[in-house]
Design an enzyme around this catalytic site. Structure first.
Site, PDB file in Angstrom:
ATOM      1  N   ASP A 127       0.821  -1.212   0.000  1.00 30.94           N
ATOM      2  CA  ASP A 127       0.000   0.000   0.000  1.00 30.94           C
ATOM      3  C   ASP A 127       0.858   1.266   0.000  1.00 30.94           C
ATOM      4  O   ASP A 127       0.387   2.339   0.393  1.00 30.94           O
ATOM      5  CB  ASP A 127      -0.922   0.022   1.228  1.00 30.94           C
ATOM      6  CG  ASP A 127      -2.174  -0.807   1.025  1.00 30.94           C
ATOM      7  OD1 ASP A 127      -2.403  -1.272  -0.101  1.00 30.94           O
ATOM      8  OD2 ASP A 127      -2.935  -1.004   2.008  1.00 30.94           O
ATOM      9  N   ASP A 186       4.245  -9.189   9.205  1.00 27.99           N
ATOM     10  CA  ASP A 186       4.457  -7.770   8.952  1.00 27.99           C
ATOM     11  C   ASP A 186       5.836  -7.563   8.338  1.00 27.99           C
ATOM     12  O   ASP A 186       6.704  -8.453   8.376  1.00 27.99           O
ATOM     13  CB  ASP A 186       4.326  -6.967  10.247  1.00 27.99           C
ATOM     14  CG  ASP A 186       2.871  -6.745  10.642  1.00 27.99           C
ATOM     15  OD1 ASP A 186       1.975  -7.118   9.855  1.00 27.99           O
ATOM     16  OD2 ASP A 186       2.617  -6.224  11.744  1.00 27.99           O
ATOM     17  N   ASP A 188       8.554  -6.178   9.068  1.00 29.25           N
ATOM     18  CA  ASP A 188       9.810  -6.304   9.808  1.00 29.25           C
ATOM     19  C   ASP A 188       9.974  -7.696  10.423  1.00 29.25           C
ATOM     20  O   ASP A 188      10.910  -7.906  11.198  1.00 29.25           O
ATOM     21  CB  ASP A 188       9.874  -5.250  10.914  1.00 29.25           C
ATOM     22  CG  ASP A 188       8.706  -5.359  11.883  1.00 29.25           C
ATOM     23  OD1 ASP A 188       7.557  -5.423  11.423  1.00 29.25           O
ATOM     24  OD2 ASP A 188       8.937  -5.374  13.109  1.00 29.25           O
ATOM     25  N   ASP A 280      -6.836  -7.463  13.915  1.00 30.24           N
ATOM     26  CA  ASP A 280      -6.382  -8.795  14.325  1.00 30.24           C
ATOM     27  C   ASP A 280      -7.176  -9.298  15.537  1.00 30.24           C
ATOM     28  O   ASP A 280      -7.638 -10.438  15.579  1.00 30.24           O
ATOM     29  CB  ASP A 280      -4.883  -8.776  14.630  1.00 30.24           C
ATOM     30  CG  ASP A 280      -4.457  -7.546  15.419  1.00 30.24           C
ATOM     31  OD1 ASP A 280      -5.329  -6.823  15.950  1.00 30.24           O
ATOM     32  OD2 ASP A 280      -3.237  -7.305  15.532  1.00 30.24           O
TER      33      ASP A 280
END
Length: 524
Positions: A127, A186, A188, A280
């Site tokens: 995004d 994610d 990282d 989540d």
């Protein structure tokens, strides 16, 4: 000169008279009520922490490990004759937003997962708004695709729904239809190659399990004092809260990353929703209300990065505090009316998971130790029992520290730092409960990756400078520092309780935070 001194004395005398007039009939009753409310909240938190401590000890001593409680059969090695037919098809989703510093790490870790390449679909959901970053991420995806990996680069026209919108959109593509499970990392996060081989057997052999959650490990926990403080808080969450929820109720909040879902469970629960900033947790609660079970694997660890700048950490904590409170507002009656789960599980979700941990814990920390207790120094008619002011908080803090024994020497400063952050968390909690203006604010947590390490060390590091009331100078923290300093000074001059030692230490911590000297200072 004498006239000015007389005028000042008159003003001080009038203020003193007004204080005495208002104190007895108004301030004393209000402050006493506040003390009782804070003590009640503190006792709720104390009972919760004590319960969690007892349960985790019993779990460690008497309960079998997840691979013994549930059916678990290791995945066989690839067979030349039958090929990879026994391996289910897995979708890996990597949501991204301008992740210039870490995109290569996460894509590389996903591509190195030990799973047959024809049974693995890697989906990079980008995004990003920076065209340069988008080109870099797409180029990296093409590089891995040229090596034979089934990796796709997906973009959207708008960021509607933020992360939830990206994940939801990713599940709509035709090439995903054959996938049974989806694992989310994610940008990282860096899973070990055997992540899928260790987690997927739980889903294959136990059809009632919807989610397998791994534990986060932090590659930059030693970067600065801010990251050490975060490690202490998050280690308790994983070591105790997640473990207890998994072992006793087969429920805990999905952490948004480092976990693998059964796609059928996501669909039955209603899919991803963007009504709060904790998509989540929203999905986890809805799936649990459908009767699905979750498993937490404490030894299935995924490397990740902690926010190391105070600005990034504050934004993250706003989202993590506001989102659960807003979700609680939206779902509490749905949980109460649900008939598919038993009373004790509903009680655990409403009272323990949401009310005490996500609301009470923030409020009692801020109001009791940063507002009410200092005010009692100005109003000696109101006393706080020593067991409530010192003994119980010490026990709670000790119980919180079990997850990170290596940082036990930082425990006292961790308390002071948590009190500072409790202000932001309490404010965010009220915003979520009342669905105020910033309730749906989503700011992606900034990751530095190896950016600082790769800077030319021969150049002097300049501290980032911003506007006077910008990222570096925080007037709200400095305002609390001034308030606490006044309370502590009053206790030194007129008080007898000697709480000024704690108050002045808290003044120092609020001042350090107010001037932005917490965390990594990013070079300009």
């Amino acid at each position: 000169m004498s006239t000015v001194q007389a005028t000042a004395a008159d003003i001080a005398g009038q203020i003193g008279m007004m204080w005495e007039v208002l104190k007895a009939p108004l301030l004393v009753p209000l402050l006493k009520a506040a003390v009782y409310i804070c003590i009640a909240m503190e006792l709720m938190l104390f009972v919760e922490r004590l319960y969690m401590g007892i349960v985790i000890v019993l779990v460690k001593i008497f309960m079998k490990k997840p691979d013994k409680r549930y059916k678990w059969i290791p995945m066989a090695d690839d067979d030349l004759e039958i090929g990879s037919a026994d391996f289910p098809k897995v979708l890996v989703q990597i949501p991204m937003f301008n992740e210039k510093e870490v995109y290569k790490i996460s894509i590389g870790a996903a591509c190195n997962l030990s799973w047959p390449s024809d049974r693995l679909v890697i989906q990079v959901l980008d995004d990003s708004t920076d065209p340069i970053v988008k080109d870099m991420v797409e180029t990296e995806c093409l590089r891995w695709e040229s090596k034979g990996l089934n990796i796709t680069y997906q973009i959207r026209e708008t960021r509607g729904g933020y992360k939830a919108g990206a994940l939801k959109e990713g599940l709509k593509h035709n090439y995903v239809k054959d996938c049974e499970y989806v694992v989310i990392f994610d940008a990282d996060f860096r899973p070990e190659p055997d992540f899928l081989r260790r987690s997927i057997p739980f889903l294959i052999h136990n059809p009632e399990i919807a989610l397998v959650q791994g534990r986060w490990r932090f590659v930059n926990s030693n970067e600065c004092l801010l990251t050490r403080m975060q490690e202490m808080s998050l280690d308790y969450h994983f070591t105790v809260e997640q473990e207890v929820g998994s072992s006793t109720h087969a429920f805990f909040g999905f952490n948004g990353t480092g976990g693998i879902w059964r796609i059928a469970a996501i669909e039955e629960a209603g899919g991803w929703k963007d009504r709060t900033t904790v998509e989540d947790m929203d999905l986890a609660v809805r799936a649990s209300l459908k009767g699905w079970k979750f498993v937490y694997l404490g030894d299935l660890q995924v490397k990740s990065e902690l926010p190391s700048t105070f600005k990034a950490f504050r934004f993250q904590q706003h989202r993590w505090s506001c989102g659960p409170a807003n979700l609680f507002r939206k779902m509490v009656m749905e949980i109460v009316r649900n008939k598919r789960v038993n009373f004790w599980k509903k009680f655990y979700v409403i009272y323990s998971f949401f009310f005490v941990r996500k609301i009470i814990a923030h409020m009692v920390t801020f109001f009791f130790f940063c507002v009410v207790l200092p005010l009692t120094l100005l109003v000696p008619e109101v006393e706080v029992p020593i067991w409530a002011a010192i003994y119980i908080p010490c026990i709670i803090t000790t119980l919180n520290s079990v997850g990170t024994p290596r940082s036990i020497h930082l425990l006292f400063y961790w308390i002071l730092f948590e009190n500072v952050m409790a202000y932001h968390r309490t404010k965010a909690t009220f915003i979520g409960l009342f669905e105020a203006k910033r309730a749906n604010e989503w700011v992606v947590t900034e990751k530095l990756g190896d950016a600082l390490k790769n800077k030319d060390k021969s150049k002097p590091v300049k501290k980032a400078r911003g506007p006077l009331f910008g990222d570096r100078i925080l007037p709200q923290e400095l305002g609390f520092a001034a308030f606490l300093f006044f309370c502590g000074l009053y206790d030194v001059l007129y008080g007898k309780r000697q709480y000024f030692v704690y108050v002045f230490l808290q003044v120092i911590t609020f001042t350090i935070a107010g001037f932005g000297y917490i965390g990594t200072i990013v070079p300009s």
